[in-house]
Motif scaffolding. Structure first.
Motif, mmCIF file in Angstrom:
data_model
loop_
_atom_site.group_PDB
_atom_site.id
_atom_site.type_symbol
_atom_site.label_atom_id
_atom_site.label_comp_id
_atom_site.label_asym_id
_atom_site.label_seq_id
_atom_site.Cartn_x
_atom_site.Cartn_y
_atom_site.Cartn_z
ATOM 1 N N ASN A 1 0.821 -1.211 0.000
ATOM 2 C CA ASN A 1 0.000 0.000 0.000
ATOM 3 C C ASN A 1 0.854 1.260 0.000
ATOM 4 O OD1 ASN A 1 -2.673 -1.350 2.113
ATOM 5 N ND2 ASN A 1 -2.406 -1.409 -0.104
ATOM 6 N N LYS A 2 1.975 1.240 0.737
ATOM 7 C CA LYS A 2 2.888 2.390 0.750
ATOM 8 C C LYS A 2 3.490 2.617 -0.635
ATOM 9 C CE LYS A 2 5.784 3.013 4.105
ATOM 10 N NZ LYS A 2 6.893 2.696 5.035
ATOM 11 N N HIS A 3 3.865 1.517 -1.279
ATOM 12 C CA HIS A 3 4.419 1.626 -2.636
ATOM 13 C C HIS A 3 3.358 2.130 -3.608
ATOM 14 C CE1 HIS A 3 6.762 0.648 -6.193
ATOM 15 N NE2 HIS A 3 5.744 -0.050 -6.656
ATOM 16 N N GLN A 4 2.144 1.600 -3.495
ATOM 17 C CA GLN A 4 1.056 2.008 -4.379
ATOM 18 C C GLN A 4 0.678 3.475 -4.153
ATOM 19 O OE1 GLN A 4 -1.301 -1.105 -2.887
ATOM 20 N NE2 GLN A 4 -0.499 -2.631 -4.316
ATOM 21 N N TYR A 5 0.774 3.923 -2.915
ATOM 22 C CA TYR A 5 0.487 5.325 -2.596
ATOM 23 C C TYR A 5 1.455 6.253 -3.337
ATOM 24 C CZ TYR A 5 0.243 9.658 0.120
ATOM 25 O OH TYR A 5 0.138 10.977 0.498
ATOM 26 N N LYS A 6 2.699 5.836 -3.425
ATOM 27 C CA LYS A 6 3.736 6.660 -4.055
ATOM 28 C C LYS A 6 3.572 6.760 -5.574
ATOM 29 C CE LYS A 6 7.143 5.523 -0.491
ATOM 30 N NZ LYS A 6 8.386 4.766 -0.174
ATOM 31 N N ILE A 7 2.997 5.729 -6.194
ATOM 32 C CA ILE A 7 2.904 5.719 -7.657
ATOM 33 C C ILE A 7 1.497 6.010 -8.166
ATOM 34 C CG2 ILE A 7 4.841 4.118 -7.881
ATOM 35 C CD1 ILE A 7 2.854 1.869 -8.351
ATOM 36 N N SER A 8 0.559 6.290 -7.249
ATOM 37 C CA SER A 8 -0.822 6.549 -7.660
ATOM 38 C C SER A 8 -1.134 8.042 -7.579
ATOM 39 C CB SER A 8 -1.802 5.763 -6.788
ATOM 40 O OG SER A 8 -1.674 6.146 -5.429
ATOM 41 N N SER A 9 -2.335 8.393 -7.958
ATOM 42 C CA SER A 9 -2.763 9.794 -7.920
ATOM 43 C C SER A 9 -4.272 9.863 -7.710
ATOM 44 C CB SER A 9 -2.386 10.509 -9.223
ATOM 45 O OG SER A 9 -3.012 9.877 -10.328
ATOM 46 N N GLY A 10 -4.754 11.056 -7.372
ATOM 47 C CA GLY A 10 -6.191 11.272 -7.242
ATOM 48 C C GLY A 10 -6.834 10.430 -6.162
ATOM 49 N N PHE B 1 -7.285 6.497 -1.304
ATOM 50 C CA PHE B 1 -7.652 5.148 -0.867
ATOM 51 C C PHE B 1 -6.469 4.458 -0.198
ATOM 52 C CE2 PHE B 1 -7.407 0.596 -1.901
ATOM 53 C CZ PHE B 1 -8.487 0.127 -1.179
ATOM 54 N N TYR B 2 -5.291 4.519 -0.824
ATOM 55 C CA TYR B 2 -4.135 3.834 -0.263
ATOM 56 C C TYR B 2 -3.647 4.501 1.020
ATOM 57 C CZ TYR B 2 -3.932 0.966 -4.436
ATOM 58 O OH TYR B 2 -4.233 0.069 -5.435
ATOM 59 N N LYS B 3 -3.834 5.802 1.139
ATOM 60 C CA LYS B 3 -3.488 6.490 2.385
ATOM 61 C C LYS B 3 -4.343 5.966 3.527
ATOM 62 C CE LYS B 3 -3.107 11.066 4.505
ATOM 63 N NZ LYS B 3 -3.299 12.533 4.327
ATOM 64 N N SER B 4 -5.628 5.773 3.239
ATOM 65 C CA SER B 4 -6.544 5.230 4.240
ATOM 66 C C SER B 4 -6.159 3.801 4.623
ATOM 67 C CB SER B 4 -7.978 5.258 3.693
ATOM 68 O OG SER B 4 -8.873 4.597 4.548
ATOM 69 N N GLU B 5 -5.781 3.002 3.615
ATOM 70 C CA GLU B 5 -5.374 1.619 3.875
ATOM 71 C C GLU B 5 -4.107 1.558 4.713
ATOM 72 O OE1 GLU B 5 -6.820 -1.543 2.827
ATOM 73 O OE2 GLU B 5 -8.451 -0.079 2.839
ATOM 74 N N ILE B 6 -3.177 2.463 4.467
ATOM 75 C CA ILE B 6 -1.923 2.511 5.232
ATOM 76 C C ILE B 6 -2.217 2.777 6.704
ATOM 77 C CG2 ILE B 6 0.179 3.870 5.628
ATOM 78 C CD1 ILE B 6 0.259 4.292 2.549
ATOM 79 N N GLU B 7 -3.057 3.760 6.978
ATOM 80 C CA GLU B 7 -3.401 4.101 8.356
ATOM 81 C C GLU B 7 -4.115 2.949 9.048
ATOM 82 O OE1 GLU B 7 -5.705 7.604 7.821
ATOM 83 O OE2 GLU B 7 -3.972 8.906 7.439
ATOM 84 N N LYS B 8 -4.996 2.282 8.299
ATOM 85 C CA LYS B 8 -5.748 1.158 8.855
ATOM 86 C C LYS B 8 -4.820 0.010 9.229
ATOM 87 C CE LYS B 8 -9.377 0.233 6.512
ATOM 88 N NZ LYS B 8 -10.242 -0.302 5.411
ATOM 89 N N LYS B 9 -3.886 -0.302 8.343
ATOM 90 C CA LYS B 9 -2.983 -1.437 8.596
ATOM 91 C C LYS B 9 -1.976 -1.100 9.694
ATOM 92 C CE LYS B 9 -3.357 -3.785 4.129
ATOM 93 N NZ LYS B 9 -4.527 -3.059 3.656
ATOM 94 N N ARG B 10 -1.534 0.137 9.777
ATOM 95 C CA ARG B 10 -0.644 0.529 10.871
ATOM 96 C C ARG B 10 -1.341 0.366 12.220
ATOM 97 N NH1 ARG B 10 2.066 5.887 8.041
ATOM 98 N NH2 ARG B 10 3.920 4.823 7.175
ATOM 99 N N SER B 11 -2.618 0.693 12.250
ATOM 100 C CA SER B 11 -3.399 0.552 13.479
ATOM 101 C C SER B 11 -3.530 -0.923 13.874
ATOM 102 C CB SER B 11 -4.791 1.175 13.286
ATOM 103 O OG SER B 11 -5.583 0.982 14.423
ATOM 104 N N ILE B 12 -3.767 -1.784 12.878
ATOM 105 C CA ILE B 12 -3.894 -3.227 13.161
ATOM 106 C C ILE B 12 -2.557 -3.774 13.689
ATOM 107 C CG2 ILE B 12 -4.244 -5.496 12.112
ATOM 108 C CD1 ILE B 12 -6.160 -4.153 10.128
ATOM 109 N N LEU B 13 -1.453 -3.374 13.050
ATOM 110 C CA LEU B 13 -0.137 -3.841 13.492
ATOM 111 C C LEU B 13 0.177 -3.376 14.900
ATOM 112 C CD1 LEU B 13 2.100 -3.402 10.309
ATOM 113 C CD2 LEU B 13 1.342 -5.540 11.351
#
Length: 306
Positions: free
Chosen positions: A273-282, A287-299
Protein backbone atom coordinates in the motif's frame (compact mmCIF):
# COMPACT_ATOMS: atom_id res chain seq x y z
CA UNK A 1 -18.02 -42.61 -21.13
CA UNK A 2 -16.17 -40.35 -23.60
CA UNK A 3 -17.80 -37.29 -22.02
CA UNK A 4 -16.60 -38.23 -18.53
CA UNK A 5 -13.05 -39.05 -19.69
CA UNK A 6 -12.91 -35.84 -21.74
CA UNK A 7 -14.12 -33.84 -18.76
CA UNK A 8 -11.41 -35.29 -16.52
CA UNK A 9 -8.74 -34.87 -19.21
CA UNK A 10 -9.61 -31.20 -19.63
CA UNK A 11 -10.33 -30.25 -16.00
CA UNK A 12 -7.40 -31.98 -14.25
CA UNK A 13 -4.50 -30.21 -16.05
CA UNK A 14 -6.27 -26.84 -15.85
CA UNK A 15 -6.89 -27.16 -12.11
CA UNK A 16 -3.30 -28.28 -11.46
CA UNK A 17 -1.85 -25.33 -13.40
CA UNK A 18 -4.23 -22.97 -11.59
CA UNK A 19 -3.18 -24.32 -8.20
CA UNK A 20 0.48 -23.94 -9.16
CA UNK A 21 0.28 -20.25 -10.12
CA UNK A 22 -1.84 -19.50 -7.05
CA UNK A 23 0.63 -21.16 -4.66
CA UNK A 24 3.62 -19.57 -6.40
CA UNK A 25 2.34 -16.10 -5.45
CA UNK A 26 3.65 -16.36 -1.88
CA UNK A 27 4.11 -12.69 -0.99
CA UNK A 28 0.44 -11.77 -1.10
CA UNK A 29 -1.71 -14.77 -2.16
CA UNK A 30 -4.84 -13.78 -4.06
CA UNK A 31 -8.28 -14.73 -2.67
CA UNK A 32 -9.11 -18.12 -4.14
CA UNK A 33 -12.74 -17.05 -4.67
CA UNK A 34 -11.60 -14.13 -6.87
CA UNK A 35 -9.28 -16.43 -8.84
CA UNK A 36 -12.11 -18.92 -9.40
CA UNK A 37 -14.31 -16.06 -10.61
CA UNK A 38 -11.75 -15.29 -13.32
CA UNK A 39 -11.42 -18.99 -14.12
CA UNK A 40 -15.19 -19.28 -14.60
CA UNK A 41 -15.22 -16.26 -16.90
CA UNK A 42 -12.58 -17.92 -19.04
CA UNK A 43 -14.42 -21.25 -19.04
CA UNK A 44 -17.86 -19.82 -19.84
CA UNK A 45 -18.09 -16.11 -20.62
CA UNK A 46 -14.94 -15.80 -22.72
CA UNK A 47 -15.79 -18.94 -24.69
CA UNK A 48 -19.22 -17.55 -25.62
CA UNK A 49 -18.01 -14.02 -26.43
CA UNK A 50 -14.99 -15.39 -28.29
CA UNK A 51 -17.12 -17.76 -30.38
CA UNK A 52 -19.49 -14.95 -31.38
CA UNK A 53 -16.64 -12.60 -32.26
CA UNK A 54 -14.78 -15.27 -34.17
CA UNK A 55 -17.92 -16.11 -36.15
CA UNK A 56 -18.35 -12.55 -37.40
CA UNK A 57 -14.66 -12.08 -38.22
CA UNK A 58 -14.51 -15.46 -39.98
CA UNK A 59 -17.42 -14.51 -42.24
CA UNK A 60 -15.22 -11.86 -43.80
CA UNK A 61 -12.86 -14.66 -44.92
CA UNK A 62 -15.64 -16.79 -46.41
CA UNK A 63 -14.48 -16.24 -50.00
CA UNK A 64 -10.78 -16.40 -49.21
CA UNK A 65 -8.58 -19.12 -50.68
CA UNK A 66 -7.57 -20.27 -47.16
CA UNK A 67 -10.57 -19.60 -44.88
CA UNK A 68 -9.67 -22.24 -42.26
CA UNK A 69 -6.09 -21.01 -41.91
CA UNK A 70 -7.20 -17.37 -41.65
CA UNK A 71 -9.75 -18.34 -39.03
CA UNK A 72 -7.10 -20.10 -36.94
CA UNK A 73 -4.37 -17.48 -37.33
CA UNK A 74 -6.36 -14.23 -37.39
CA UNK A 75 -10.01 -14.39 -36.37
CA UNK A 76 -9.65 -16.81 -33.43
CA UNK A 77 -6.71 -14.98 -31.79
CA UNK A 78 -8.31 -11.54 -32.26
CA UNK A 79 -11.74 -12.57 -30.93
CA UNK A 80 -10.62 -14.96 -28.19
CA UNK A 81 -7.91 -12.73 -26.70
CA UNK A 82 -10.38 -9.84 -26.65
CA UNK A 83 -12.98 -12.02 -24.92
CA UNK A 84 -10.50 -13.30 -22.32
CA UNK A 85 -9.01 -9.90 -21.57
CA UNK A 86 -12.37 -8.13 -21.45
CA UNK A 87 -13.11 -9.32 -17.91
CA UNK A 88 -9.79 -7.93 -16.65
CA UNK A 89 -10.87 -4.43 -17.70
CA UNK A 90 -13.59 -4.69 -15.05
CA UNK A 91 -11.81 -6.53 -12.26
CA UNK A 92 -8.55 -4.54 -12.35
CA UNK A 93 -10.34 -1.76 -10.45
CA UNK A 94 -10.63 -4.08 -7.45
CA UNK A 95 -8.26 -3.49 -4.54
CA UNK A 96 -7.36 -7.19 -4.85
CA UNK A 97 -5.77 -6.43 -8.25
CA UNK A 98 -2.86 -4.13 -7.50
CA UNK A 99 0.43 -5.33 -9.02
CA UNK A 100 1.99 -7.20 -11.93
CA UNK A 101 1.94 -10.56 -10.16
CA UNK A 102 -1.80 -10.18 -9.61
CA UNK A 103 -2.21 -9.55 -13.34
CA UNK A 104 -0.25 -12.70 -14.15
CA UNK A 105 -2.35 -14.78 -11.75
CA UNK A 106 -5.77 -13.45 -12.75
CA UNK A 107 -4.95 -13.42 -16.45
CA UNK A 108 -3.57 -16.94 -16.15
CA UNK A 109 -6.75 -18.09 -14.40
CA UNK A 110 -8.89 -16.79 -17.28
CA UNK A 111 -6.63 -18.41 -19.87
CA UNK A 112 -6.73 -21.75 -18.06
CA UNK A 113 -10.53 -21.63 -17.81
CA UNK A 114 -10.80 -20.89 -21.52
CA UNK A 115 -8.28 -23.59 -22.42
CA UNK A 116 -10.12 -26.13 -20.28
CA UNK A 117 -13.45 -25.59 -22.06
CA UNK A 118 -11.83 -25.49 -25.48
CA UNK A 119 -9.96 -28.72 -24.73
CA UNK A 120 -13.14 -30.42 -23.55
CA UNK A 121 -14.89 -29.51 -26.82
CA UNK A 122 -11.98 -30.87 -28.85
CA UNK A 123 -11.75 -34.07 -26.79
CA UNK A 124 -15.45 -34.90 -26.76
CA UNK A 125 -15.97 -34.22 -30.49
CA UNK A 126 -12.85 -36.05 -31.68
CA UNK A 127 -13.67 -38.76 -34.22
CA UNK A 128 -10.68 -41.00 -34.68
CA UNK A 129 -8.52 -43.77 -33.22
CA UNK A 130 -7.87 -43.86 -29.49
CA UNK A 131 -4.12 -43.37 -29.89
CA UNK A 132 -4.69 -40.14 -31.81
CA UNK A 133 -7.19 -38.98 -29.19
CA UNK A 134 -4.57 -39.60 -26.50
CA UNK A 135 -2.00 -37.65 -28.54
CA UNK A 136 -4.48 -34.77 -28.86
CA UNK A 137 -4.97 -34.78 -25.08
CA UNK A 138 -1.22 -34.66 -24.44
CA UNK A 139 -0.57 -31.82 -26.91
CA UNK A 140 -3.50 -29.65 -25.86
CA UNK A 141 -2.99 -30.28 -22.12
CA UNK A 142 0.76 -29.69 -22.27
CA UNK A 143 1.00 -26.87 -24.80
CA UNK A 144 -2.25 -25.30 -26.04
CA UNK A 145 -3.69 -24.61 -22.59
CA UNK A 146 -0.32 -23.16 -21.53
CA UNK A 147 -0.49 -20.83 -24.53
CA UNK A 148 -3.90 -19.59 -23.37
CA UNK A 149 -2.61 -19.11 -19.83
CA UNK A 150 0.46 -17.15 -20.90
CA UNK A 151 -1.26 -14.99 -23.53
CA UNK A 152 -3.91 -13.76 -21.09
CA UNK A 153 -1.28 -13.37 -18.34
CA UNK A 154 0.49 -10.92 -20.63
CA UNK A 155 -2.72 -8.89 -20.90
CA UNK A 156 -3.19 -9.05 -17.14
CA UNK A 157 0.33 -7.86 -16.37
CA UNK A 158 0.03 -4.91 -18.77
CA UNK A 159 -3.35 -3.93 -17.35
CA UNK A 160 -1.80 -4.04 -13.86
CA UNK A 161 0.91 -1.66 -15.06
CA UNK A 162 -1.73 0.57 -16.67
CA UNK A 163 -3.63 0.83 -13.37
CA UNK A 164 -0.95 3.13 -12.00
CA UNK A 165 -0.25 4.95 -15.25
CA UNK A 166 -2.03 8.11 -16.30
CA UNK A 167 -3.03 9.63 -19.63
CA UNK A 168 -2.70 8.03 -23.04
CA UNK A 169 0.05 5.69 -21.79
CA UNK A 170 -2.62 3.63 -20.02
CA UNK A 171 -4.31 2.86 -23.34
CA UNK A 172 -0.98 2.08 -25.01
CA UNK A 173 -0.07 -0.43 -22.31
CA UNK A 174 -3.41 -2.24 -22.52
CA UNK A 175 -3.29 -2.35 -26.32
CA UNK A 176 0.32 -3.59 -26.25
CA UNK A 177 -0.70 -6.42 -23.94
CA UNK A 178 -3.63 -7.37 -26.16
CA UNK A 179 -1.55 -7.23 -29.35
CA UNK A 180 1.17 -9.39 -27.79
CA UNK A 181 -1.45 -11.95 -26.73
CA UNK A 182 -2.90 -12.04 -30.26
CA UNK A 183 0.57 -12.56 -31.76
CA UNK A 184 1.37 -15.40 -29.33
CA UNK A 185 -1.97 -17.05 -30.06
CA UNK A 186 -1.68 -16.60 -33.82
CA UNK A 187 1.90 -17.89 -33.92
CA UNK A 188 0.94 -21.04 -32.05
CA UNK A 189 -2.12 -21.71 -34.23
CA UNK A 190 -0.07 -21.18 -37.38
CA UNK A 191 2.71 -23.51 -36.23
CA UNK A 192 0.33 -26.39 -35.48
CA UNK A 193 -1.53 -25.96 -38.76
CA UNK A 194 1.29 -27.61 -40.73
CA UNK A 195 3.41 -30.67 -40.05
CA UNK A 196 6.48 -28.80 -41.32
CA UNK A 197 6.16 -26.17 -38.56
CA UNK A 198 4.65 -28.27 -35.77
CA UNK A 199 7.90 -28.87 -33.89
CA UNK A 200 8.80 -25.19 -34.15
CA UNK A 201 5.51 -24.54 -32.35
CA UNK A 202 6.47 -26.88 -29.53
CA UNK A 203 9.83 -25.15 -29.18
CA UNK A 204 8.09 -21.76 -29.26
CA UNK A 205 5.69 -22.64 -26.41
CA UNK A 206 8.47 -24.28 -24.39
CA UNK A 207 10.61 -21.14 -24.67
CA UNK A 208 7.58 -18.98 -23.86
CA UNK A 209 6.86 -21.08 -20.75
CA UNK A 210 10.44 -20.65 -19.54
CA UNK A 211 10.14 -16.89 -20.08
CA UNK A 212 6.82 -16.83 -18.20
CA UNK A 213 8.33 -18.64 -15.20
CA UNK A 214 11.33 -16.29 -15.19
CA UNK A 215 9.09 -13.21 -15.45
CA UNK A 216 6.88 -14.52 -12.64
CA UNK A 217 9.94 -15.02 -10.45
CA UNK A 218 11.22 -11.54 -11.37
CA UNK A 219 7.87 -10.04 -10.35
CA UNK A 220 7.98 -11.86 -7.01
CA UNK A 221 11.58 -10.72 -6.43
CA UNK A 222 10.57 -7.12 -7.15
CA UNK A 223 7.74 -7.46 -4.62
CA UNK A 224 10.22 -8.78 -2.06
CA UNK A 225 12.35 -5.65 -2.52
CA UNK A 226 9.27 -3.48 -1.96
CA UNK A 227 8.51 -5.37 1.25
CA UNK A 228 12.07 -4.87 2.48
CA UNK A 229 12.23 -1.17 1.61
CA UNK A 230 8.85 -0.19 3.02
CA UNK A 231 8.81 -2.26 6.21
CA UNK A 232 12.27 -1.19 7.34
CA UNK A 233 10.85 2.32 7.77
CA UNK A 234 7.95 1.15 9.93
CA UNK A 235 7.56 1.21 13.71
CA UNK A 236 7.71 -2.56 14.09
CA UNK A 237 9.93 -4.49 16.55
CA UNK A 238 13.36 -4.89 14.92
CA UNK A 239 13.44 -8.64 15.46
CA UNK A 240 10.14 -8.90 13.56
CA UNK A 241 11.29 -6.66 10.71
CA UNK A 242 14.20 -8.95 9.92
CA UNK A 243 11.84 -11.91 9.73
CA UNK A 244 9.03 -10.16 7.85
CA UNK A 245 11.36 -9.02 5.06
CA UNK A 246 12.66 -12.56 4.53
CA UNK A 247 11.17 -15.96 3.74
CA UNK A 248 11.51 -16.83 7.43
CA UNK A 249 8.10 -15.21 7.92
CA UNK A 250 6.47 -18.35 6.50
CA UNK A 251 7.93 -20.51 9.29
CA UNK A 252 6.24 -21.17 12.61
CA UNK A 253 7.57 -20.29 16.06
CA UNK A 254 8.81 -16.71 15.72
CA UNK A 255 5.51 -15.25 16.90
CA UNK A 256 2.29 -16.48 18.49
CA UNK A 257 0.73 -18.79 15.91
CA UNK A 258 -2.75 -17.40 16.60
CA UNK A 259 -1.77 -14.04 15.07
CA UNK A 260 1.08 -14.98 12.71
CA UNK A 261 -0.97 -15.14 9.50
CA UNK A 262 -2.79 -11.87 10.20
CA UNK A 263 0.47 -10.20 11.23
CA UNK A 264 2.19 -11.23 7.99
CA UNK A 265 -0.79 -10.35 5.80
CA UNK A 266 -1.15 -6.92 7.39
CA UNK A 267 2.57 -6.09 7.30
CA UNK A 268 3.02 -7.19 3.68
CA UNK A 269 -0.19 -5.41 2.69
CA UNK A 270 1.11 -2.26 4.38
CA UNK A 271 4.35 -2.42 2.38
CA UNK A 272 2.48 -2.75 -0.92
CA UNK A 273 0.00 0.00 0.00
CA UNK A 274 2.89 2.39 0.75
CA UNK A 275 4.42 1.63 -2.64
CA UNK A 276 1.06 2.01 -4.38
CA UNK A 277 0.49 5.33 -2.60
CA UNK A 278 3.74 6.66 -4.06
CA UNK A 279 2.90 5.72 -7.66
CA UNK A 280 -0.82 6.55 -7.66
CA UNK A 281 -2.76 9.79 -7.92
CA UNK A 282 -6.19 11.27 -7.24
CA UNK A 283 -8.74 9.06 -5.52
CA UNK A 284 -6.38 6.10 -5.69
CA UNK A 285 -3.89 7.99 -3.54
CA UNK A 286 -6.57 8.80 -0.96
CA UNK A 287 -7.65 5.15 -0.87
CA UNK A 288 -4.13 3.83 -0.26
CA UNK A 289 -3.49 6.49 2.39
CA UNK A 290 -6.54 5.23 4.24
CA UNK A 291 -5.37 1.62 3.88
CA UNK A 292 -1.92 2.51 5.23
CA UNK A 293 -3.40 4.10 8.36
CA UNK A 294 -5.75 1.16 8.86
CA UNK A 295 -2.98 -1.44 8.60
CA UNK A 296 -0.64 0.53 10.87
CA UNK A 297 -3.40 0.55 13.48
CA UNK A 298 -3.89 -3.23 13.16
CA UNK A 299 -0.14 -3.84 13.49
CA UNK A 300 0.03 -1.61 16.56
CA UNK A 301 -2.75 -3.62 18.21
CA UNK A 302 -1.13 -6.92 17.27
CA UNK A 303 2.30 -5.96 18.59
CA UNK A 304 0.60 -4.81 21.79
CA UNK A 305 -0.71 -8.34 22.26
CA UNK A 306 2.76 -9.89 22.03
Amino acid sequence: MLIIISLIASFLPASLYLYFIWKTDKNEPEPISFIILHFIWGAVGAVIVGAIGSFFITNSFAYSEFPDLLEAVISAPIAEEFAKGLFLLFTFRSKKFDNITDGLVYGGAIGLGFGMTENFIYFVTFDGLLKYWALLVVIRSSFTIIMHMISTSVVGSMIAMAKFTGGISKIYLIFAGYLTAVLIHGAWNFSVSFMETFYFGLIFITALTIFFVMFFRYSLAKEQLIIQKELLEEDIPDEHKLILISNKRFKRGWIDESIRRLYIKTAVGLAFNKHQYKISSGRQKDFYKSEIEKKRSILKNLTGEI
